[in-house]
Every structure is written in structure tokens, then in C-alpha cells.
Design an enzyme around this catalytic site. Structure first.
Site, PDB file in Angstrom:
ATOM      1  N   ARG A 155       0.861  -1.188  -0.045  1.00 10.95           N
ATOM      2  CA  ARG A 155      -0.093  -0.065   0.025  1.00 10.95           C
ATOM      3  C   ARG A 155       0.821   1.033  -0.040  1.00 10.95           C
ATOM      4  O   ARG A 155       1.964   0.924   0.660  1.00 10.95           O
ATOM      5  CB  ARG A 155      -0.866   0.003   1.361  1.00 10.95           C
ATOM      6  CG  ARG A 155      -2.210  -0.720   1.237  1.00 10.95           C
ATOM      7  CD  ARG A 155      -2.666  -0.762   2.477  1.00 10.95           C
ATOM      8  NE  ARG A 155      -3.812  -1.833   2.410  1.00 10.95           N
ATOM      9  CZ  ARG A 155      -5.018  -1.419   2.247  1.00 10.95           C
ATOM     10  NH1 ARG A 155      -5.507  -0.077   1.955  1.00 10.95           N
ATOM     11  NH2 ARG A 155      -6.098  -2.549   2.113  1.00 10.95           N
ATOM     12  N   VAL A 180      -1.224  -2.101  -4.214  1.00  7.40           N
ATOM     13  CA  VAL A 180      -0.717  -2.744  -5.202  1.00  7.40           C
ATOM     14  C   VAL A 180      -1.302  -4.106  -5.415  1.00  7.40           C
ATOM     15  O   VAL A 180      -1.144  -4.569  -4.022  1.00  7.40           O
ATOM     16  CB  VAL A 180       0.742  -2.387  -5.245  1.00  7.40           C
ATOM     17  CG1 VAL A 180       1.343  -2.987  -6.480  1.00  7.40           C
ATOM     18  CG2 VAL A 180       1.074  -1.067  -5.424  1.00  7.40           C
ATOM     19  N   ASP A 236       9.497  11.116  -4.165  1.00 12.50           N
ATOM     20  CA  ASP A 236       9.302  10.277  -2.836  1.00 12.50           C
ATOM     21  C   ASP A 236      10.373   9.216  -2.935  1.00 12.50           C
ATOM     22  O   ASP A 236       9.981   7.842  -2.692  1.00 12.50           O
ATOM     23  CB  ASP A 236       8.027   9.949  -2.893  1.00 12.50           C
ATOM     24  CG  ASP A 236       7.478   9.235  -1.468  1.00 12.50           C
ATOM     25  OD1 ASP A 236       8.285   9.553  -0.551  1.00 12.50           O
ATOM     26  OD2 ASP A 236       6.373   8.593  -1.383  1.00 12.50           O
TER      27      ASP A 236
END
Ligand SMILES: *[C@@H]1O[C@H](CO)[C@@H](O)[C@H](O)[C@H]1NC(C)=O
Ligand SMILES: *[C@@H]1O[C@H](CO)[C@@H](O)[C@H](O)[C@H]1NC(C)=O
Ligand SMILES: *[C@@H]1O[C@H](CO)[C@@H](O)[C@H](O)[C@H]1NC(C)=O
Ligand SMILES: *[C@@H]1O[C@H](CO)[C@@H](O)[C@H](O)[C@H]1NC(C)=O
Ligand SMILES: *[C@@H]1O[C@H](CO)[C@@H](O)[C@H](O)[C@H]1NC(C)=O
Ligand SMILES: *[C@@H]1O[C@H](CO)[C@@H](O)[C@H](O)[C@H]1NC(C)=O
Ligand SMILES: *[C@@H]1O[C@H](CO)[C@@H](O)[C@H](O)[C@H]1NC(C)=O
Length: 821
Positions: free
Chosen positions: A534, A540, A653
Site C-alpha cells: 500500500r 498494489v 518520494d
């Protein structure tokens, strides 16, 4: 010339012959009888066969799918495509085009090739043939004039048993080599002399059955033979049992819930060694044709069941077997190995690298690939007790005989093994971890990346880089920093909307990204069943796409939670296009996407070794060599995203959870290109802080423009984590407890020249001190507060690889903890 002409004449004759004979036989065919003298020919122009009275089974030549000119005399379901239940010859006699089958009075069935040579004949007991008959059970019978059986196909089973077929002691059913090759394969189903009904492997070379059965009924009784089995019966109702001498049945199947009057039944020993009982609706005219279904299959997990000392196991040597949901095995070569025969996935694997020779000094550049839940239970040559994982790894690395070390945590035992490796298996119940010794040194000593396809990007850029490097080396540090800041400004791109307009112009379908329907993905993921992870963008799931076995593969399907708006829709398309155009060996590849009403999904290639977080902070510390490779891989991937791909992408990220590892443990960056989607989702005006605590650059908090340097900052943190195998902010600190932040600790340790305090007992890394020091310095440059002080990713890759000098990083006390000497 002459033979060609005679062949033509032969075909002409044959054509006329079939024209005249076929219609006649078609009339006489309905009762299933075949007269003496009747014949069939192997040709592609007509499909001639003899049918059983009901029309369920056909007997005749089948053109093999992989060749237009070879035919197999066989029995198959006439109403179902491609299910062959019997074929002539133990190894499937291949008849060339123009061969002919005749039912002769003295020799039964005979196949002659076009030159008249006998290819095969049905060995029959003495007696004159009266006629042949194809029973509705799928049995071809040759009878004498007393209606006695001279020969029947049921007495010579191949890989399939049918209802009403009986197997006596010493009976054998053999698997094929593969789905399309009818040569006998490595597996056998036998009723042994002592009454045991078993599956075993078999040596093709010596015709010797390996003694260890991988499945058995246990219907033998050495103390009292009246209890032992002597016959296996597949009855007309589709039940199969071993009949004991005392008349008691040993059932192999649950009480039949699949009525034989409505369904065909068969038992087939598949080419992969799994024995399965199948059924199929007889009425195929209705819309109910879902193919063959399985009632039961044995053994439950063939990968774990085959353990013979002298055989390769369910897969070939050095191969690793893993069971699927359908209880069928799949085989995969370990990293650094490839198939001996590229067309035989179930075969043996050979190492791609130079074998460790005991001639050379030291460990010669070998490293260990860690394979979790993997074992080769045989092939041992040494057992080391009371060992820990580190000792086990070192012991194998420093032992020129060692091909793999298998470590069992539960017993603290290290098993050293030699090639070839047998019975390889990977399963969640396997509690061992294998450390496979590999090296990148093969034929090409120049390729430090190991067994991965060469990537043209870095090589083609090398000259350009070298030039740049020499210019940079000739200038001062200050100049360099200023220059880089300039370049950084020059390629000033934002994670915001402005860029999307520029991108809009480049959107076109020049990539291989596939469009999936939601339904397709639902099916591929089995209804979004298996969750892989997650993230900020959604969940996913694991899935499988591809319609045929050779293109079938695992995928990761990301279900994005983002609100639907006109703007967001356009963004999605743009982003998919941008992501789809990225091709780099350190990036996870986008395979496809789905856009349907509210649903937005992205389909990526599946990364079998999970995330870098699991790898770094898991049970075993990965080797220094591996960590170096990963650190450089991530840097190259980011460099590509920032500067080399068609449209620059800022990741926003970067963290270990977003770096995945492929089957060769190559670092692959995931989740790139998605930052904008999420921001649109949250707010149009305000820049929401993206990223994850501990990895985000300070400028996020300062309302300063966000540049690619945010990724550089996060990379610096990541690099330290890779070097030290610990998190920047530990779990304890998350809970509010005291502890040093890794970036600060590193600055401190570097300053006080006590790098060993940063790495607890990591002898491997400390032995490589110059590189270790360089990496820490690079990381400290990357985490500079001032974005303009941070190097670009291009510079980072150069510094990591040692092609440019790394300047002494400025020692600034960071905001959080001030350091005192
Ligand atoms: C023969 O049968 C095969 C498979 O059933 C079919 O594909 C092929 O078209 C047939 N050929 C002729 C000439 O009827
Ligand atoms: C067909 O096979 C069944 C089952 O073995 C048998 O009962 C039947 O007699 C056979 N038919 C002929 C005509 O031989
Ligand atoms: C089938 O397999 C056997 C054994 O592996 C091989 O010798 C033979 O060439 C194969 N036949 C075909 C048609 O591929
Ligand atoms: C056979 O006899 C031996 C010794 O009498 C006994 O240990 C064994 O369990 C028996 N086996 C079976 C299958 O009954
Ligand atoms: C063998 O087993 C049968 C029962 O299945 C029993 O009736 C018979 O007495 C046994 N024979 C011996 C010699 O133990
Ligand atoms: C086969 O199924 C179809 C549709 O389910 C039905 O209409 C037909 O009557 C069935 N045929 C037989 C022989 O049962
Ligand atoms: C289709 O097959 C299933 C079971 O296999 C059965 O329950 C259903 O009635 C069949 N439908 C038709 C139309 O024959």
C-alpha cells in the site's frame, strides 16, 4: 528428380484413391468397425479418421502443431480440440507426410512411410484379423473372427488412462517430454509387483526407474500379500481405485460428484509429473464449454515431494521449482544461471559465469545472491553446526568448492553444496535461505552489472561524461558547485502543472504501453486478491497477464485512488505517456494502464525480490558488494529520470520502500511520475508536502520552489541507509524515543573520522574504506540544507563511480540535533 516425380505420381494416385474410398468408408463408419484393408493417410489436404459409433472419439493421423510435415497416429476426443489420449509408439512415432496406415490381416495395424518402410505396427497375438473397432470408450480393438481381442490400445497406455481401462501389475503410464513432444518424459505412474501404485522419476538413458516414489498409495503389505493391490481400475463411472487381492478397494478419488453420463473423464500424467483426473462436459454444443476441469491432482506439491538422491528433481539440475495455485510446478533458473536448452523451461540451468577455481587466490570477485525460502536439499558436501548466517556466508565465499550455502535459522546449521544442484525448490514452508555464489565475471570482464541485458545509455554517454569530468576537475570546488547550481537552475523543472503543458505536446503513442479493460485486470488479479503493498497512491496487487504460457507473466497492478475530474483525466493520460516512454534498467517498467469510469490502474512488471526496505532492514544484512551495486543503480535511475528521459521527471518520494529489486537484485525505482497526479487530487493551489518523514528535503517546508534537488536530498538519506543498513529515523524514534538521526550521526562520524562507529562490525565495508568514505561524503553533499549546494544526480553517479573527486563536505550542524565533540 526421379523420386520427386514418383512422389507426385504417388500423391496423384493417393488423391484419386481417397476421393473414391473416403465416401464409401464414411458410410460404414457409423458402427465403429474398420474392415481389413482399410487405410488412412497422413496428409494435410484431408483429415481422415475413423470415428467411434457415438462420434466421441477419433482414430487417425494428427498433424503436429509445430510441424506441417509430421504426423502422429493417435486417438483423440473428436468433439474437443487437441486432447490426445493415445498415440502409436512409446515415444510417439512421427510419420512423414504421405505415410499410410493399413489394417492388415496378418500384422494388424501397420504404418508405412512413403517409401514403403514399416514405421510402426501393432504387435498382436497369433490369429487372423477379422476387423478393427473403435469403441466409444476410446479403445481401439483388433479382433479375430471369434470376436476375441488380438490387440487393443488400452493395453498400451501412454500418458492417459480412460474410464473402463485397467492397469495390471507392472503396468506403466509415462509422461511426455512436453505438451507438444510425445517422446517419453521423466515421470512414470506404475503399479508395482508388490501392489503399490506409485509415481516416480525415470532415467531416460538407462530405462531405470528411480526407486524413490514421490507419491504412492501404500497398497502393498509385505507381511500379508492378500492385503496388497494387484490391479488399478478406472471404472465406467469415472472412479479409480486400487483393487486388493482380498477384494477390498482403495479409492483414489472422492465419491464421484461428476456423472460420467454427462462428462468425459480422463486421468493424465502431465509432462511436469503431476497426475491429474479431469472432466469435461460431453455436450459441447451448449454455451457451456469451459474446457477441462480438475477433480484431483497428486502430489499436492511436486516441488517438495521429489527428493531422490540421484535425480534432478521436479525441474532440471540447478533449476528452482515453485508450485502454482493449480498445483502445477513452474521452474526458474536462479540469478546468474540460464537454461541449457532455452526451449525447455523445465530443464537444467547452467551458470553464466566462470566457475570458482581453486587455483586463484582469494574469493576472486564472487558474491552471494540471497534466495529466501529456497533450498536444494541434496548435493551437500559439508554441514556446519552452530553457525550464524554471516559465518555461513563467509564460509562459502572463502571456499572454492562451495557453489551455494543453505542456512537454516531454526537449527543454526549451514550446509555447503556443490554443483550440479538437485531438487531446487522455493516455497513459503521452506525455512532455509540459500546464498548462491555468483560472479559477474563471464566472457565480458568489462560488465560489472552481472547477468543483465547491457544498457546502452551509460556507455554512449561515457565520452561526454569524461569530457565534462575533465573540465570539472580542472576547476575549483567552488566553481564546480556554482556551475552545478547553474546547470541545476537551467534544468529547473517543477513537480507542478506548468510542466504538464510542455509534456502535453509530446504525447503520442510511441510506446508499448497497453490499454487494459477493468475486467481484464480484475481477472488478471483474481479479483484483486493478493495485495503486494500500500502506498500514497493506492493499493498494489499481484496479477498475471498473457494468454499463452510463453507470454504469461506476473505483474503488479496499482489501483490509484484519485478523484476523477477533467483535469485529472488529462493528467492521467499525459503521465501514462510520459512514464511509458521511460526505459532504463533501474526503473520499473510500465506495461499498461486502465482508465474506465472512476477506475485508474497502472500495470507494472512484477519485481520478484520485493522492496529495498525489506532487503536492507531484514533478517540478513546484504553484502557490501550488493549494496554498492544497488546504490549506484538507484543513482543511475534517478539521473536518467532527471536528465536523460524524454520528459524530465522528479520523483518526489525516494525512499527504500519505493526501490524494488528484480530477480537479479538490480535496483529498480518505482512510483515515479505519479507525484503530480496526487497533488492535483489534493489541491490545485497549495503545494502539499509530498514524500515521507525522514526523506523530505527542507525546502518542502519553506514554500521555496521544488526542484530535482529534492530527489537528491532523499537519495542522500537513502545512500546512508544503504551504507549503514539502518533507517534514518528508527522505529523507536518514531515513537518519540531518543536516538540519533542517521544523517546527523554520519556527519558526526565523518567529522570525527570514526566511520566504523557508523557500521557495526561490517568487516566487508570497512575493508573497502576508500569507497565507504567516498559514499558517506557523497551522501553528506546530497543532504545539504541549501538545495543549490547539493550535487546533481549526474554528479552523484560520477562521484560514486570514482570518476570525479569528492570534495570535503561542509560540516554544518543540522537543524535537529547539534553535535558536540
Ligand atoms: C483438420 O483438422 C484440424 C483440427 O481439427 C483443422 O484445423 C483443419 O482445418 C482440418 N483440415 C482439413 C483439411 O479439414
Ligand atoms: C466397448 O467397451 C465396453 C467397455 O469395455 C465393452 O463393454 C463393450 O463390449 C465394447 N464394445 C465392443 C463392440 O467391443
Ligand atoms: C522431443 O524430445 C526429445 C528428447 O528431449 C528430443 O530428442 C526430440 O528431438 C524432441 N522432438 C521434437 C519433435 O522436438
Ligand atoms: C509387518 O510386520 C512387521 C514386523 O512383524 C511390522 O513391524 C510391520 O508394521 C508390518 N507391516 C504392516 C504393513 O503391517
Ligand atoms: C492376512 O490378512 C487377512 C485380512 O486381510 C487375514 O484374513 C489373514 O489371516 C492374514 N494372513 C496372515 C498370514 O496373517
Ligand atoms: C446441449 O446443450 C444445449 C444448450 O445447453 C441444449 O440446447 C441441447 O439440447 C443439449 N444437447 C444434448 C444432446 O443434451
Ligand atoms: C453448465 O455447467 C454447469 C456445471 O458444469 C451446470 O451447473 C450448468 O447447468 C450448465 N449449464 C448449461 C446451460 O448446460
Amino acid at each position: 528428380m526421379a523420386s520427386a516425380t514418383s512422389a507426385h505420381l504417388f500423391f496423384l494416385f493417393f488423391f484419386l484413391f481417397t476421393l473414391i474410398v473416403l465416401p464409401l468408408r464414411a458410410v460404414g463408419q457409423n458402427d465403429g468397425n474398420v474392415e481389413v484393408g482399410a487405410s488412412l493417410s497422413a496428409t494435410t489436404t484431408t483429415n481422415s479418421s475413423w470415428l467411434s459409433p457415438s462420434g466421441d472419439f477419433a482414430f487417425g493421423f494428427r498433424n503436429l502443431y509445430d510441424s506441417h510435415h509430421l504426423f502422429l497416429l493417435s486417438i483423440w476426443y473428436a468433439k474437443i480440440p487437441d486432447t490426445i489420449v493415445w498415440y502409436a509408439g512409446n515415444d510417439g512415432v512421427l510419420a512423414p507426410e504421405g505415410s499410410k496406415l493399413v489394417l492388415t490381416p496378418n500384422s494388424g495395424l501397420v504404418i508405412n512411410d512413403p517409401q514403403g518402410n514399416v514405421l510402426w505396427l501393432s504387435p498382436k497375438s497369433a490369429g487372423l484379423v477379422s476387423h478393427g473397432f473403435l469403441n466409444d470408450t476410446g479403445n481401439f480393438v483388433i479382433k479375430d473372427d471369434q470376436n476375441g481381442v488380438l490387440w487393443q490400445s488400452f493395453d498400451h497406455p501412454r500418458d492417459t488412462l480412460l474410464p473402463t481401462q485397467i492397469m495390471e501389475t507392472d503396468g506403466v503410464v509415462s509422461s511426455r517430454v512436453s505438451e507438444a513432444n510425445f517422446t517419453r518424459g521423466r515421470f512414470q505412474l506404475r503399479l508395482l509387483e508388490d501392489g503399490n501404485f506409485v509415481l516416480n522419476t525415470w532415467s531416460l538413458v538407462t530405462d531405470f526407474s528411480y526407486a524413490t516414489a514421490y507419491w504412492m498409495t501404500g497398497t502393498n503389505d509385505p507381511n500379508n500379500s492378500t492385503n496388497s493391490g494387484y490391479r488399478v481400475i478406472y471404472n465406467e463411472f469415472g472412479n479409480m481405485f486400487v483393487l486388493r487381492r482380498n477384494g477390498i478397494k482403495f479409492d483414489l478419488l472422492p465419491d464421484s460428484i461428476v456423472p460420467a453420463k454427462d462428462y468425459y473423464h480422463r486421468a493424465t500424467l502431465n509432462f511436469d509429473g503431476v497426475l491429474a483426473w479431469y472432466y469435461h462436459p460431453r455436450n459441447v454444443t451448449g454455451g457451456n464449454n469451459s474446457g477441462w476441469s480438475i477433480i484431483k491432482s497428486v502430489p499436492d506439491n511436486i516441488c517438495l515431494r521429489i527428493t531422490g538422491e540421484v535425480d534432478s528433481g521436479a525441474c532440471g539440475y540447478n533449476n528452482i521449482c515453485e508450485i502454482g495455485d493449480d498445483q502445477r510446478p513452474s521452474c526458474k533458473c536462479p540469478p546468474g544461471f540460464s537454461l541449457l536448452d532455452p526451449n525447455d523451461k523445465y530443464g537444467s540451468c547452467k551458470p553464466n559465469f566462470k566457475q570458482n577455481s581453486c587455483e586463484e587466490e582469494g574469493n576472486g570477485g564472487y558474491r552471494l545472491e540471497q534466495l529466501t525460502n529456497t533450498d536444494w536439499p541434496t548435493s551437500d558436501y559439508d554441514q556446519l553446526v552452530n553457525f550464524n548466517a554471516e559465518q555461513c556466508k563467509n564460509s562459502c565465499l572463502n571456499d572454492c568448492f562451495c557453489a551455494v550455502a543453505v542456512f537454516r535459522l531454526d537449527t543454526s546449521t549451514c550446509w555447503k553444496k556443490k554443483l550440479p544442484l538437485s531438487n531446487g525448490r522455493k516455497d513459503s514452508t521452506v525455512t532455509a535461505t540459500a546464498f548462491l555464489k555468483v560472479t559477474d565475471i563471464s566472457t565480458d570482464d568489462d560488465n560489472p552489472e552481472g547477468p543483465v541485458p547491457p544498457n546502452p545509455d551509460p556507455k554512449s554517454n561515457r565520452k561526454r561524461l569524461n569530457y565534462l569530468v575533465s573540465v570539472l576537475l580542472g576547476t575549483s570546488v567552488f566553481m564546480n558547485i556554482t556551475l552545478f547550481a547553474g546547470i541545476g537552475l537551467g534544468i529547473f523543472y517543477f513537480c507542478n502543472r506548468q510542466l504538464s503543458h510542455a509534456r502535453g505536446g509530446k504525447v503520442n503513442g510511441e510506446n508499448n504501453v497497453r490499454h487494459f479493460s477493468y475486467k481484464e485486470l480484475q481477472e488478471a488479479t483474481n479479483g484483486f486478491k493478493e495485495e503486494l503493498g500500500r502506498g500514497a497512491f493506492g493499493v498494489v496487487y499481484k496479477g498475471m497477464v498473457g494468454s499463452t504460457p510463453d507470454v504469461r507473466r506476473f505483474v503488479a497492478v496499482k489501483k490509484i485512488d484519485c478523484v476523477s475530474s477533467k483535469e485529472a483525466d488529462r493528467e492521467f493520460k499525459t503521465e501514462v505517456n510520459v512514464i511509458g516512454q521511460t526505459h532504463h534498467k533501474n526503473l520499473v517498467r510500465l506495461i499498461g494502464f486502465c482508465e474506465e469510469e472512476e477506475q485508474r490502474l497502472l500495470v507494472y512488471e512484477f519485481m520478484s525480490n520485493g522492496s529495498l526496505a525489506g532487503f536492507l532492514f531484514g533478517e540478513f544484512k546484504p553484502s557490501w558488494v550488493e549494496r554498492v551495486r544497488i546504490a549506484q543503480g538507484v543513482a543511475r535511475g534517478l539521473f536518467y529520470l532527471h536528465e536523460e528521459c524524454i520528459t524530465p521527471i522528479i520523483h518526489c518520494d525516494i525512499k527504500p520502500q519505493n526501490i524494488l529489486l528484480d530477480e537479479y537484485h538490480n535496483a529498480r525505482i518505482s512510483d515515479f511520475g505519479l507525484a503530480k497526479l496526487l497533488m492535483l487530487n489534493q489541491s490545485q493551489t497549495q503545494t502539499v508536502i509530498r514524500g515521507t518523514k525522514g526523506y523530505v528535503a527542507p525546502e518542502w517546508f519553506r514554500n521555496n520552489p521544488v526542484t530535482a534537488k529534492v530527489d537528491v536530498y532523499s537519495y542522500g538519506v537513502l545512500l546512508l541507509e544503504i551504507v549503514c543498513c539502518r533507517r534514518n529515523i528508527s522505529a523507536e524514534m518514531m515513537k518519540g524515543e531518543e536516538g540519533a538521526i542517521l544523517t546527523d550521526l554520519a556527519a558526526d562520524c565523518y567529522q570525527s573520522r570514526t566511520l566504523d562507529a557508523l557500521l557495526h562490525d561490517d568487516a566487508e565495508a570497512l575493508a573497502d574504506l576508500p569507497r565507504l568514505e567516498r559514499f558517506v561524503m557523497v551522501a553528506l553533499w546530497c543532504v545539504q540544507e541549501d538545495p543549490t549546494m547539493r550535487p546533481t544526480m549526474r554528479r552523484v553517479t560520477q562521484m560514486l563511480e570514482g570518476v570525479v573527486e569528492v570534495a570535503i563536505p561542509p560540516y554544518s550542524t543540522n537543524s535537529c540535533i547539534s553535535i558536540t565533540a
